[in-house]
Design a protein around this motif. Structure first.
Motif, PDB file in Angstrom:
ATOM      1  N   ALA A 119      -2.711   6.197  -8.697  1.00  0.00           N
ATOM      2  CA  ALA A 119      -3.027   4.756  -8.728  1.00  0.00           C
ATOM      3  C   ALA A 119      -3.747   4.408 -10.023  1.00  0.00           C
ATOM      4  N   GLU A 167     -10.255  -1.510  -8.009  1.00  0.00           N
ATOM      5  CA  GLU A 167     -11.049  -0.319  -7.711  1.00  0.00           C
ATOM      6  C   GLU A 167     -12.537  -0.555  -7.977  1.00  0.00           C
ATOM      7  N   ARG A 188      -1.315   4.326 -12.860  1.00  0.00           N
ATOM      8  CA  ARG A 188      -0.548   3.071 -12.866  1.00  0.00           C
ATOM      9  C   ARG A 188      -1.392   1.928 -13.411  1.00  0.00           C
ATOM     10  N   ARG A 189      -2.666   1.949 -13.018  1.00  0.00           N
ATOM     11  CA  ARG A 189      -3.554   0.894 -13.526  1.00  0.00           C
ATOM     12  C   ARG A 189      -3.695   0.994 -15.048  1.00  0.00           C
ATOM     13  N   LEU A 218      -0.627  -0.210 -16.683  1.00  0.00           N
ATOM     14  CA  LEU A 218      -0.657  -1.677 -16.670  1.00  0.00           C
ATOM     15  C   LEU A 218      -1.552  -2.208 -17.794  1.00  0.00           C
ATOM     16  N   LEU A 229       5.096   1.739  -3.096  1.00  0.00           N
ATOM     17  CA  LEU A 229       4.906   0.770  -4.190  1.00  0.00           C
ATOM     18  C   LEU A 229       6.255   0.184  -4.611  1.00  0.00           C
ATOM     19  N   ARG A 230       6.262  -1.114  -4.770  1.00  0.00           N
ATOM     20  CA  ARG A 230       7.483  -1.809  -5.164  1.00  0.00           C
ATOM     21  C   ARG A 230       7.985  -1.269  -6.509  1.00  0.00           C
ATOM     22  N   MET A 268       5.130  -4.614 -12.475  1.00  0.00           N
ATOM     23  CA  MET A 268       4.844  -3.358 -11.779  1.00  0.00           C
ATOM     24  C   MET A 268       3.763  -3.581 -10.726  1.00  0.00           C
ATOM     25  N   SER A 269       3.779  -2.692  -9.758  1.00  0.00           N
ATOM     26  CA  SER A 269       2.815  -2.816  -8.665  1.00  0.00           C
ATOM     27  C   SER A 269       1.740  -1.757  -8.798  1.00  0.00           C
ATOM     28  N   VAL A 270       0.524  -2.138  -8.461  1.00  0.00           N
ATOM     29  CA  VAL A 270      -0.584  -1.190  -8.448  1.00  0.00           C
ATOM     30  C   VAL A 270      -1.268  -1.255  -7.091  1.00  0.00           C
ATOM     31  N   LYS A 271      -1.925  -0.139  -6.742  1.00  0.00           N
ATOM     32  CA  LYS A 271      -2.620  -0.101  -5.457  1.00  0.00           C
ATOM     33  C   LYS A 271      -3.938  -0.863  -5.563  1.00  0.00           C
TER      34      LYS A 271
END
Lengths: 692, 175
Positions: free
Chosen positions: B70, A118, B73-74, B77, A46-47, A60-63
């Motif tokens: 993940a 998701e 992180r979401r 965010l 992830l960046r 920010m980066s998320v998957k």
């Protein structure tokens, strides 16, 4: 015996076969076995995250997941396309076309949907479930697979967008910090493998190589200050109907850039929807003639060289000065005027005389010392260095022109840094936007240590701050007076060069105000520059100073700066201050405004082939024509209107003004501005006839 | 067969014949080794399948960790979006807060400097904004002094009545 022999032969045959398989066929069989159970996997780290100084994630980066198909595994493309199209809510025809094309060309990989969150992925998994299929991975549909990707998100949308920049679809930084710190932020691709059983379940996995995770970047920006600056700037640009605007908030003691605003701007989450011009960080990319704000350098050099004393009276103050056949005039020169007054009213003649006293070489030396003519060194891409010519190629009137901010090209950040130098008692601290770079585990990788250089003495800086204070108290920058805080600063209004007509356009301005607060011990320096304001008054004092005030009043309490002036609880309006417009005089020689001409001159100068005659272009407007002046009749009407309104207490930290200046209802005052602008527009054809 | 020269008079009752015990030993050894081998095979097979099973579980857990990270992180965010100044401003407006200004800071300072008054003390009202008692009131008072005064007047009015009543009773008792 026969049985024994047979037995030995049998065992021997098996042995030979085993030897053949284990030794000769070893590599082939091993690869075959691995191919059956082992998958090669590639994943990108992830960046890195970009934080502001308060640890708020600005980028920010998320998957996310992307769906792809292996067309070779899909038997009936049309039937599959219908089901997939329904799940993805997209056109089945397009999907069928892509699958068929992929099948024909033998492609193993066709994108169906990219960067889904998701929830969307879960929904698609449910809709695409084929119970008859024995497949461990989701989606349970023949030939369809998920691939993990990452999506860059900017939670604050257009906040500091031009500073942060954006990364493109391939996660490569394309502007701002994202571009400048690409090496630090970039996530490496990691190769690995997974062993799967016959049901496709992963029972062993590992990475083939270890890569250092990307680092995080912590900026000096403060999201709240940035937000306030953005908001005030946007309002200022809209109010003045300007083409664009820029604002910088700088901590003069540390050189930290607290906010860097541009308007119009863009939202990096959907940058493709915006014009590419909006991506630009004009505060470091654009060059402009600073105009009167550059007088700071003029007076700094003179005071530091003990050529003038700010408290002394200006010797032989006159309304014009002629330098090398170029007549510079202004309305502000008057007898019994100190240098404080000259700065306050932005007297061109006094500034020119002062610069002439300093001399070419020394003046150029001070310009360089203040950091003009080379990039400031902020950690952002494509920073301009501005235009500063060598004294060798200056013409007779160049020194005079430069002393009032022409024949020189600067960026807003350079100008803000010059003011920050004065605010920091003459010591220049290199501005920077990156506070530190750190590892993912929080350990600091590198912290910025700004370069410090002494430009002028502390005494000189203090003297200049007093002069700048006068500008706000009784000069052209009255609208920069703050509620509860003292402020100091300088206005600047410069005409723009029109590349089409190759001459200055008297209708196009760069209006700026650069100031600091509190005046005695500045905690912030704020630069506001407006490009081509069109509505109402267009000088820096009227267009940019209110934006300065808006920003300063918003951020100083937040920075816990203790008020050092009287606080008024009534709602203050800029309109309560009488409009005192910085009178602008058209120069006799428009060449001084041309930045392009400067660039070409520089080239010519190198070749020792300067042709001065060609550079002089005629202008329609007569020299010394006043640009704007409200008709006297209208002023009388305004005065009568004021008398009718209830009197309010003067509520600024400035010395008490006459009653007519102190109170004016907001609506009327706005109307007054409008009428003034209307009159100005009407009288634009006549303005050249008006002489001073 | 060789004739043994054993004396005829000697009794052979005590003579012990040598037994050929080697086959039984070998058999037993083979059996034990075989058993060990079989147990070993079973053990190895069990270990192998256990390891695969653990591998599968491990892989699942690793995937779960990735998914949770993940998700984290979401959520971060989402939190950042929710805490963006624009959103906060909207929320603050909803609950009646106003922007921080120099006047508010002064109100805070004066509130902090002001001595704590006993509750029984009478509230005096003048036309200047009163010193607020807490942070929220400070902001409200700084921006809406008139409202605050009106509110304070409402509080004070009944007190005035009570003081008037006391005066009356005192006057009566004096009579």
């Amino acid at each position: 015996m026969l049985v024994v022999a047979f037995f030995i032969l049998w065992i021997g045959g098996i042995g030979v076969r085993l030897v053949h398989l284990q030794i000769n066929q070893h590599e082939v069989l091993r690869d075959k076995a691995l191919d059956q159970r082992r998958d090669q996997i590639k994943s990108r780290q992830l960046r890195g995250t970009i934080y502001d100084r308060t640890e708020r994630a600005l980028a920010m980066s998320v998957k996310v997941k992307s769906l792809y198909a292996d067309p070779r595994e899909i038997e009936d493309a049309d039937a599959a396309a219908k089901i997939i199209g329904k799940a993805l809510k997209s056109k089945p025809n397009e999907i069928a076309k892509a699958l068929k094309e992929g099948k024909e060309t033998g492609k193993k990989f066709v994108w169906l949907a990219r960067k889904l969150d998701e929830n969307a992925a879960d929904r698609i998994n449910e809709e695409l479930e084929d119970r008859s299929l024995r497949k461990y991975d989701l989606p349970r549909y023949a030939g369809l697979y998920w691939r993990e990707e990452q999506k860059r998100s900017y939670p604050y949308q257009n906040l500091a967008a031009s500073v942060i920049g954006f990364s493109n679809a391939d996660d490569i930084g394309s502007a701002g910090i994202e571009q400048a710190q690409e090496e630090v932020l970039h996530g490496a691709v990691i190769k690995g493998w997974q062993d799967r059983d016959r049901l496709g379940r992963v029972y062993d996995e590992s990475d083939t190589e270890e890569r250092e995770p990307p680092k995080d970047v912590v900026l000096t920006l403060n999201h709240s200050i940035q937000y306030k600056a953005d908001l005030a700037l946007e309002q200022g640009v809209k109010n003045s109907n300007a083409k664009s605007g820029m604002a910088i908030v700088l901590d003069p003691k540390t050189g930290e850039i607290l906010a860097m605003s541009n308007y119009p701007t863009f939202d990096p989450n959907r940058y493709t929807e915006f014009a590419t011009e909006n991506y630009s960080n004009r505060t470091i990319h654009d060059i402009y003639s600073p105009g009167s704000v550059f007088k700071l350098v003029t007076y700094s050099s003179a005071i530091n060289e003990n050529i003038i004393n700010p408290d002394n009276q200006v010797a032989s103050a006159s309304s014009f000065i002629e330098v090398a056949g170029h007549r510079f005039t202004d309305h502000h020169s008057r007898s019994n005027m100190t240098y404080h007054d000259a700065m306050a009213v932005s007297s061109n003649v006094t500034a020119i005389k002062t610069a002439l006293g300093v001399g070419k070489e020394k003046f150029h030396d001070y310009i360089k010392r203040f950091g003009f003519g080379k990039p400031v060194g902020v950690e952002l891409p494509a920073e301009t260095g501005g235009i500063v010519r060598s004294p060798k190629v200056w013409q007779g009137d160049s020194l005079a022109s430069m002393s009032i901010g022409y024949e020189i090209g600067v960026s807003a950040l350079q100008m803000a840094t010059a003011f920050a130098t004065i605010a920091n008692d003459g010591e220049r601290v290199q501005p920077h936007v990156i506070k530190e770079i750190r590892h993912a585990d929080g350990k600091i990788f590198s912290a910025t240590e700004p370069q410090k250089t002494r430009v002028v003495t502390a005494e000189t800086a203090r003297g200049l701050r007093k002069m700048l204070r006068e500008v706000v108290l009784k000069g052209t920058g009255k609208r920069a007076q703050l509620n509860g805080y003292t402020s100091a600063g300088k206005t600047g209004t410069a005409w723009k060069f029109n590349p089409k007509t190759k001459r200055v356009d008297a209708s196009k301005y760069i209006s700026s105000f650069i100031g600091m607060a509190p005046a005695d011990d500045p905690k912030v320096v704020i630069a506001v520059v407006m490009d081509e304001p069109k509505s109402g008054a267009r000088d820096g004092g009227q267009v940019s100073a209110p934006v300065f005030r808006e920003i300063a009043e918003g951020i100083l309490p937040e920075m816990s700066v203790i008020p050092d002036a009287n606080i008024k609880f009534d709602q203050l309006t800029a309109q309560e201050i009488p409009a005192e417009i910085e009178t602008s005089i058209l120069p006799e020689n428009e060449r001084i405004f041309s930045l392009e001409a400067l660039e070409s001159e520089e080239t010519d100068a190198v070749e020792n082939n300067v042709d001065q005659k060609e550079q002089k272009v005629s202008q329609k407007e007569k020299p010394n024509a006043e640009i704007r002046e409200a008709p006297k009749e209208k002023k009388k009407e305004e005065k009568t209107e004021i008398k009718k309104e209830p009197k309010k207490e003067p509520n600024r930290e400035k010395p008490p003004e006459p009653d007519k200046k102190s109170a004016k209802p907001k609506a009327n005052a706005v109307g007054q501005e409008k009428t003034k602008s209307d009159q100005k527009n009407k009288s634009s054809g006549e303005k050249t006839k008006q002489k001073t | 067969m060789r004739k043994r020269n054993s004396p005829q008079t000697k009794s052979n009752q005590n003579i012990k014949r040598e037994h050929d015990s080697i086959p039984w030993r070998y058999l037993l050894m083979t059996l034990v080794c075989g058993l060990f081998l079989i147990v070993g095979f079973f053990f190895a097979a069990r270990q192998h399948f256990y390891s695969i099973d653990y591998g599968i579980k491990n892989s699942r857990l690793r995937k779960q960790i990735d998914e949770l990270e993940a998700e984290k992180r979401r959520l971060i965010l989402q939190k950042e979006i929710a805490l963006s100044p624009g959103e906060i401003k909207k929320a603050a407006k909803k609950i009646g807060l106003t922007a921080m200004t120099a006047s508010n800071i002064e109100a805070f300072r004066s509130a902090a400097d002001a001595p704590v008054k006993p509750k029984t003390e009478k509230i005096s009202i003048d036309k200047t904004p009163e010193k607020p008692s807490d942070a929220k009131d400070a902001i409200m008072a700084a921006n809406k002094p008139a409202e605050k005064i009106a509110k304070a007047e409402k509080i004070v009015k009944p007190e005035k009545k009570t003081t008037d009543a006391k005066d009356k009773t005192q006057a009566k008792s004096a009579k």
